[in-house]
Design a protein around this motif. Structure first.
Motif, PDB file in Angstrom:
ATOM      1  N   ILE A 587       5.785 -58.064  74.848  1.00  0.00           N
ATOM      2  CA  ILE A 587       7.201 -58.448  74.714  1.00  0.00           C
ATOM      3  C   ILE A 587       7.273 -59.934  74.380  1.00  0.00           C
ATOM      4  CG2 ILE A 587       8.114 -56.727  76.315  1.00  0.00           C
ATOM      5  CD1 ILE A 587       8.352 -58.976  78.391  1.00  0.00           C
ATOM      6  N   GLU A 588       8.400 -60.349  73.840  1.00  0.00           N
ATOM      7  CA  GLU A 588       8.657 -61.782  73.692  1.00  0.00           C
ATOM      8  C   GLU A 588      10.118 -62.032  74.020  1.00  0.00           C
ATOM      9  OE1 GLU A 588       7.367 -62.486  69.720  1.00  0.00           O
ATOM     10  OE2 GLU A 588       9.176 -61.669  68.805  1.00  0.00           O
TER      11      GLU A 588
ATOM     12  N   GLY B 194      14.739 -65.672  79.378  1.00  0.00           N
ATOM     13  CA  GLY B 194      13.413 -66.280  79.243  1.00  0.00           C
ATOM     14  C   GLY B 194      12.674 -66.396  80.555  1.00  0.00           C
ATOM     15  N   CYS B 195      13.337 -66.068  81.653  1.00  0.00           N
ATOM     16  CA  CYS B 195      12.682 -66.165  82.963  1.00  0.00           C
ATOM     17  C   CYS B 195      12.393 -64.764  83.529  1.00  0.00           C
ATOM     18  CB  CYS B 195      13.549 -66.944  83.931  1.00  0.00           C
ATOM     19  SG  CYS B 195      13.638 -68.687  83.500  1.00  0.00           S
ATOM     20  N   PRO B 574       6.378 -44.854  82.317  1.00  0.00           N
ATOM     21  CA  PRO B 574       7.442 -45.642  81.695  1.00  0.00           C
ATOM     22  C   PRO B 574       7.889 -45.040  80.372  1.00  0.00           C
ATOM     23  CG  PRO B 574       5.334 -46.629  81.211  1.00  0.00           C
ATOM     24  CD  PRO B 574       5.057 -45.462  82.102  1.00  0.00           C
ATOM     25  N   THR B 575       9.124 -45.379  79.980  1.00  0.00           N
ATOM     26  CA  THR B 575       9.682 -44.845  78.745  1.00  0.00           C
ATOM     27  C   THR B 575      10.279 -45.983  77.916  1.00  0.00           C
ATOM     28  OG1 THR B 575      11.823 -44.528  79.813  1.00  0.00           O
ATOM     29  CG2 THR B 575      10.332 -42.636  79.803  1.00  0.00           C
ATOM     30  N   ALA B 576      10.567 -45.667  76.652  1.00  0.00           N
ATOM     31  CA  ALA B 576      11.332 -46.602  75.837  1.00  0.00           C
ATOM     32  C   ALA B 576      12.746 -46.688  76.415  1.00  0.00           C
ATOM     33  CB  ALA B 576      11.376 -46.129  74.393  1.00  0.00           C
ATOM     34  N   VAL B 577      13.421 -47.817  76.213  1.00  0.00           N
ATOM     35  CA  VAL B 577      14.784 -47.966  76.729  1.00  0.00           C
ATOM     36  C   VAL B 577      15.704 -48.368  75.588  1.00  0.00           C
ATOM     37  CG1 VAL B 577      14.008 -48.564  79.051  1.00  0.00           C
ATOM     38  CG2 VAL B 577      14.407 -50.381  77.377  1.00  0.00           C
ATOM     39  N   ASP B 578      17.003 -48.325  75.850  1.00  0.00           N
ATOM     40  CA  ASP B 578      17.981 -48.689  74.826  1.00  0.00           C
ATOM     41  C   ASP B 578      17.789 -50.131  74.365  1.00  0.00           C
ATOM     42  OD1 ASP B 578      19.107 -46.274  74.996  1.00  0.00           O
ATOM     43  OD2 ASP B 578      20.957 -46.914  75.995  1.00  0.00           O
ATOM     44  N   ALA B 579      17.961 -50.332  73.074  1.00  0.00           N
ATOM     45  CA  ALA B 579      17.894 -51.693  72.534  1.00  0.00           C
ATOM     46  C   ALA B 579      18.887 -52.602  73.263  1.00  0.00           C
ATOM     47  CB  ALA B 579      18.181 -51.669  71.036  1.00  0.00           C
ATOM     48  N   ILE B 587      14.991 -60.060  75.699  1.00  0.00           N
ATOM     49  CA  ILE B 587      13.601 -59.833  75.307  1.00  0.00           C
ATOM     50  C   ILE B 587      13.562 -58.810  74.176  1.00  0.00           C
ATOM     51  CG2 ILE B 587      12.605 -60.361  77.565  1.00  0.00           C
ATOM     52  CD1 ILE B 587      12.282 -57.332  77.997  1.00  0.00           C
ATOM     53  N   GLU B 588      12.461 -58.817  73.461  1.00  0.00           N
ATOM     54  CA  GLU B 588      12.229 -57.730  72.507  1.00  0.00           C
ATOM     55  C   GLU B 588      10.764 -57.346  72.574  1.00  0.00           C
ATOM     56  OE1 GLU B 588      13.695 -59.426  68.926  1.00  0.00           O
ATOM     57  OE2 GLU B 588      11.911 -60.626  68.560  1.00  0.00           O
TER      58      GLU B 588
END
Lengths: 596, 596
Positions: A587-588, B194-195, B574-579, B587-588
């Motif tokens: 992640i970033e 960012g934290c 774990p799974t993918a989550v909504d954007a 985060i991305e």
């Protein structure tokens, strides 16, 4: 420099020493609360978890006396000495007020700088500073007592529930994210790039699966998480006393919980809770108190005057009624002479709660009245209204007219505000109340759909099952909240245990079959293989302890709480982390000013 | 379709019914374990958490009999009927084997499809399938028993520790990330872009702060997290029984824990633990067992023959010694005739543990020997070596020669492998052992620096304090592990309570002053304001329960465990989550194929 305690062994905590030990040699250890020099004697109040004990250093014991001169507040010491009758006046406020220990051996185990605030009750310290130095703040007796009581409460609950046949089972905290409900805290997965765990908002699905597994009675005191904005009674992580029972209906859950509460309050506070605890339907609670968690320690109930003012001359009233709403009032006894300024403040806070305004009738002692809307009404209409409100000379009558939901909210809040202002609440009381028969659904204007008022697994009442599709708004749930002094301390429901009812419910909540199966597939699958009827309840432990300790902020019953922005002032969490850590997690961060 | 249980109330769990109830009407509820049709009678084994009970349906009771014909495995039913002496043969293997219930009223509370695997012990089911349908797997008696025992264990520990004056205090789980130690699980902060928070690897710093706060004795059964690769005895989230005590030294911690273990094993397993538990220094454990967690249920100890082979003709031995290493052996009693193939396997696994090879002497019953290195030795050298090893005809002697660390590891592992192979271990034994005086530091070739063997807050032994800077390798710690049957079930240490010693320790571990303060600033700050001497210990609860239940995988004592890749086969987390969720967290994801 710090000395070692080697060779010394604590014989007593401070208040374990008593006049029964006079003449004996004891070894005590703790913190210096304060030092007083009285010529040839030095007195130290030594503090440990149990309380205070007076130590005396005599100049005849030269070496020790010299050492004692160095002692300052919060030094940690070990002292060996002889217990004696107190030489000075007995201190009635101290458990050990009639004795003192004449010290023969003194070790300074740890020196201390002057703390940023004095470690004593009622020191007027900003909360920010208290939380930054939480380890010092926690030395104060009220926080020591609160956390001790919290421990006693959970110990007692576990013992009681174990005797009732409940098994404590730990459920996972690295879970699957489900968009329904509050916002999840997410945990990126290193092994599965792009995937996330969610921290649980509650163990709801797991405990239902445990019932499917036949554990019959489950309890867990579980950490739960909601990434929502904080309030005085809400933290990002909080603790639930969570339970679930199989082969039961509403009454069984209520029964075991009433006995639990009675036993708990007796054990911890020596308070007698009268059983059975009063039960009130949701609709009655709203109608009488304008709240689904009414504070029943005082009266001043809402009065529905819709029928009385129907067709009166006051357009605000009749307009609300024509729009399907209602007109309701509070009789604020003896406040007919409330100054206009104060009334205006009530109007302001009513507006803050969504009212367009507040109508009122001030009834003076001389029989005259002053009203914001009398000019629109006939005398007869006014008389009827006052009669319906049981208005007497000296009373203040206030009215709200709008949709029911707004009228309830406005008057419910006003009732609490006035009770606080007028000191109507007996703070020594513990008034419990079950609120039952909640609506199954709650309409969301925002999302333009029905939401589950409790959660999607709540069983509708048998007689309302047929209306899930045709008239969701009238469906009542087998849901119940336990309310203490106007605060919801717990809640639960009978769960749906039939796959077909569960599917209907999810559909009514707007889930497509695919979405339902993606999110709750494992529960819907489990429902294929034999599910017992089951029901449960969860207490908010922090809030329960807050009430039992008499605090009005949950931060006072949590060892290391977070502040409003969900940060910890002591550790400074959350913090930036190494780029390498994020890289490993695939992640970033975005929208953040990067450190070059 | 599912019927309601309305109007019925369970009177007994299955095995709560006994021949004392003969003639009484009872109502039982549970799952159909199996159905047998015997002409005019249908027999059902009904299962609930307590066990099994036989129900009988008679064709004379036509309606109920017809309904009973529909029952299949895992249906959930409620049955009301009369308890009778069993008509058929008494089943000795069943608690209720002498009775049965003749059913008058039957309700089918939930139907069931055929489960993906039979719900019975010893069904030969792949673990993947068991974990996907964990709620079905958990119906099996051994998992019911394991989780019940786990609950009994924690209930008992809490009761015991409460009586000993320990207060249970919850510490935060949204913490500050610290790079030292294992890899953290991170939680992105929505409010502070960012934290990140970190999930705790242990409550170590918090419990030390609680000692600074004067709580004196703390316990918590706490969830901890390490983002490391999994093994049979490791999960991403695990549970610690965590404790800390003030004004104590090693002996005090050991004392309360020995009494706890004795009481716990008596209560749960009726096993008598002899006190005091044996203590062994780390160096003795390594020398005798090649392990810091020796399994003392069998002998076959390591024998140091360095002095015996010093200067012998075998270069592998003398080379190792000249490099500062040692030569040690195991006498595998009675295995002199072990086939060459088996010996080769031992050599292979020794190599897997870092050995360059394994030397051996096979002593035949006829007095001849066969050895991999006899040709390099004189007869006298061989005789001396065999004598030092107490070699007798029929024995197999194996030797490793290398640096101490490698020799210990190789022979320690070999010892366990051989014991398993030769069935030397009495599995009914519970052998406890304290390993004490661990090295303070451990050299890391990888990082080219000393690491803390326990953690950076561990107190060195008083007599070694002076060597922190000059000779870190010789500094021993006031650290102790509690070992059960060759498995470390807990460990702890006396903590540094002096700010100056703590700073020296962090420096020796390579922390700059800035780095130390950035990471542990709040602890170093706390140390300025009066710190009591304190010490603690933590048990790995999962592992302790695994031993007490006799399981060899912790997944068997955890309700919803994860598999090797840290995923949950049941929920698919774990799974993918909504954007949108990620966006809110600023985060991305990277390096992930995006869904377009």
């Amino acid at each position: 420099m710090a000395e070692s305690m080697q060779g010394l062994h604590r014989s007593h905590r401070c208040t374990e020493v008593s006049n029964k030990n006079i003449g004996e040699t004891v070894t005590v250890m703790g913190w210096v609360q304060k030092r007083r020099n009285l010529g040839s004697l030095i007195f130290i109040d030594l503090r440990d978890r149990s309380g205070l004990l007076q130590l005396v250093f005599d100049e005849n014991n030269g070496e020790v006396f010299e050492k004692a001169k160095n002692l300052r507040s919060e030094f940690v010491i070990a002292a060996e000495g002889v217990v004696r009758q107190r030489s000075g006046a007995v201190n009635e406020n101290m458990a050990t007020g009639d004795i003192e220990v004449t010290v023969n051996t003194l070790r300074i185990l740890s020196e201390a700088e002057t703390p940023p605030f004095p470690v004593e009750e009622d020191a007027n310290t900003r909360e920010e500073l208290r939380l930054k130095y939480r380890y010092l703040d926690l030395r104060k007796p009220h926080l020591q007592r609160n956390l001790k009581m919290r421990s006693d409460i959970t110990t007692f609950i576990r013992k009681f529930m174990s005797n009732e046949g409940f098994i404590e089972i730990e459920t996972p905290t690295l879970c699957k994210s489900t968009p329904e409900g509050a916002r999840d805290y997410l945990v990126p997965s290193r092994v599965h790039p792009g995937c996330f765990y969610a921290l649980p908002q509650s163990p709801q699905l797991y405990k239902q699966l445990l019932m499917c597994s036949g554990f019959d009675r489950y309890i867990q005191i579980a950490k739960c998480y909601r990434d929502e904005d904080l309030r005085a009674d809400r933290q990002p992580e909080f603790t639930q006393v969570d339970m679930e029972l199989s082969f039961v209906d509403v009454d069984d859950v209520i029964d075991v919980n009433e006995r639990l509460l009675k036993a708990l309050f007796k054990e911890i506070l020596d308070v007698d809770v009268q059983l059975p605890i009063q039960r009130m339907t949701w609709i009655e609670a709203m109608n009488r108190y304008g709240s689904d968690k009414p504070d029943t320690r005082f009266g001043m109930e809402l009065i529905d005057v819709t029928d009385v003012v129907k067709g009166c001359g006051f357009g605000v009233f009749t307009g609300a009624i024509e729009n399907g709403g209602s007109v309701r009032g509070l009789n604020v006894k003896g406040q007919g002479a409330m100054p206009r300024k104060k009334i205006d403040k009530l109007v302001d806070s009513a507006k803050g709660n969504g009212a367009k305004g507040l109508a009122y009738i001030a009834m003076h002692e001389d029989g005259t009245i002053k009203s914001s809307f009398a000019k629109f009404m006939t005398d007869e209409e006014m008389d009827n209204l006052i009669k319906a409100m049981d208005g007497q000379p000296g009373d203040l009558l206030v009215f709200a007219a709008d949709k029911n939901k707004i009228v309830w909210n406005v008057l419910g809040a006003l009732r609490l505000e006035l009770a606080e202002q007028l000191d109507l609440i007996d703070k020594s009381k513990f008034n419990f109340l079950w609120v039952v028969e909640f609506p199954q659904f709650e309409w969301s204007d925002e999302q333009n759909r029905f939401l589950a008022m409790h959660h999607p697994f709540t069983m509708p009442m048998d007689e309302d099952l047929d209306y899930i599709e045709s008239d969701p708004g009238r469906v009542r749930a087998k849901a119940y909240d336990i309310v203490l002094n106007g605060s919801e301390i717990g809640g639960g429901s009978v769960r749906i245990h039939q796959a077909d009812v569960q599917e209907r419910m999810l559909k009514a909540l707007g889930f497509t079959t695919e979405a339902a199966h993606e999110q709750f597939g494992f529960l819907l699958d489990a429902f294929k293989y034999g599910v017992p009827p089951h029901a449960g309840l969860a207490y908010g432990l922090d809030r329960l302890v807050m009430h039992m300790t008499g605090e009005d902020n949950i931060r006072e019953v949590i060892a290391f709480p977070k502040v409003k922005d969900a940060s910890c002032l002591m550790t400074e969490a959350p913090t930036a982390v190494d780029a390498k850590q994020l890289e490993e997690l695939s992640i970033e961060t975005i929208d953040v000013e990067e450190e070059k």
